[in-house]
Design a protein around this motif. Structure first.
Motif, PDB file in Angstrom:
ATOM      1  N   THR A  14      38.405  19.039 -45.161  1.00 15.81           N
ATOM      2  CA  THR A  14      37.227  18.235 -45.490  1.00 15.81           C
ATOM      3  C   THR A  14      36.175  19.129 -46.149  1.00 15.81           C
ATOM      4  O   THR A  14      36.057  20.294 -45.802  1.00 15.81           O
ATOM      5  N   PRO A  15      35.425  18.591 -47.105  1.00 14.50           N
ATOM      6  CA  PRO A  15      34.389  19.417 -47.741  1.00 14.50           C
ATOM      7  C   PRO A  15      33.305  19.779 -46.746  1.00 14.50           C
ATOM      8  O   PRO A  15      32.908  18.960 -45.912  1.00 14.50           O
ATOM      9  N   GLN A  16      32.851  20.994 -46.862  1.00 18.28           N
ATOM     10  CA  GLN A  16      31.803  21.501 -45.966  1.00 18.28           C
ATOM     11  C   GLN A  16      30.423  21.070 -46.476  1.00 18.28           C
ATOM     12  O   GLN A  16      30.165  21.122 -47.680  1.00 18.28           O
ATOM     13  N   PRO A  17      29.547  20.647 -45.615  1.00 18.27           N
ATOM     14  CA  PRO A  17      28.182  20.333 -46.059  1.00 18.27           C
ATOM     15  C   PRO A  17      27.462  21.638 -46.431  1.00 18.27           C
ATOM     16  O   PRO A  17      27.791  22.694 -45.921  1.00 18.27           O
ATOM     17  N   PRO A  18      26.511  21.572 -47.343  1.00 17.95           N
ATOM     18  CA  PRO A  18      25.797  22.793 -47.727  1.00 17.95           C
ATOM     19  C   PRO A  18      25.015  23.359 -46.552  1.00 17.95           C
ATOM     20  O   PRO A  18      24.484  22.627 -45.726  1.00 17.95           O
ATOM     21  N   ARG A  19      24.993  24.653 -46.504  1.00 19.96           N
ATOM     22  CA  ARG A  19      24.259  25.318 -45.425  1.00 19.96           C
ATOM     23  C   ARG A  19      22.760  25.226 -45.710  1.00 19.96           C
ATOM     24  O   ARG A  19      22.335  25.295 -46.869  1.00 19.96           O
TER      25      ARG A  19
END
Length: 111
Positions: free
Chosen positions: A2-7
């Motif tokens: 799954t794509p990671q949300p931006p930090r």
């Protein structure tokens, strides 16, 4: 995966648009009116001179005034002028045998 949300601590680098440097002024050679926006085949609105003439004259480099020149260069020029003036004068005095008639004090180291 799954794509990671931006930090939250990540910094986004966005390139800024580059601005072109302003074009150099193109003054009219008669009145000084700025002709940068006028095409070369037109004329100055103030004095009716051609823009092509202003472009041709703007290409000629302007020499700096003597007062704005390098002081070392001015000293060298002045020294050269003194040499060019005094050497012919001394040669003339020597040729006319007047140089021996000029009174000269004796140097201190010979006394």
């Amino acid at each position: 995966m799954t794509p990671q949300p931006p930090r939250p601590d990540a910094i986004a680098v966005v390139p800024l648009p580059t601005r072109l440097p302003p074009s150099p002024p193109l003054p009219c050679h008669r009145r000084g009116y700025d002709l940068r926006v006028h095409p070369p085949d037109t004329r100055c609105p103030e004095c009716n001179a051609t823009v092509a003439d202003a472009i041709a004259l703007a290409a000629i480099p302007i020499r700096p005034a003597y007062r704005n020149s390098d002081p070392r260069c001015r000293r060298r020029i002045l020294a050269g002028l003194w040499i060019l003036t005094l050497l012919p004068l001394l040669a003339t005095l020597n040729a006319l045998d007047w140089l021996s008639q000029i009174p000269m004090p004796a140097p201190d180291f010979l006394r």
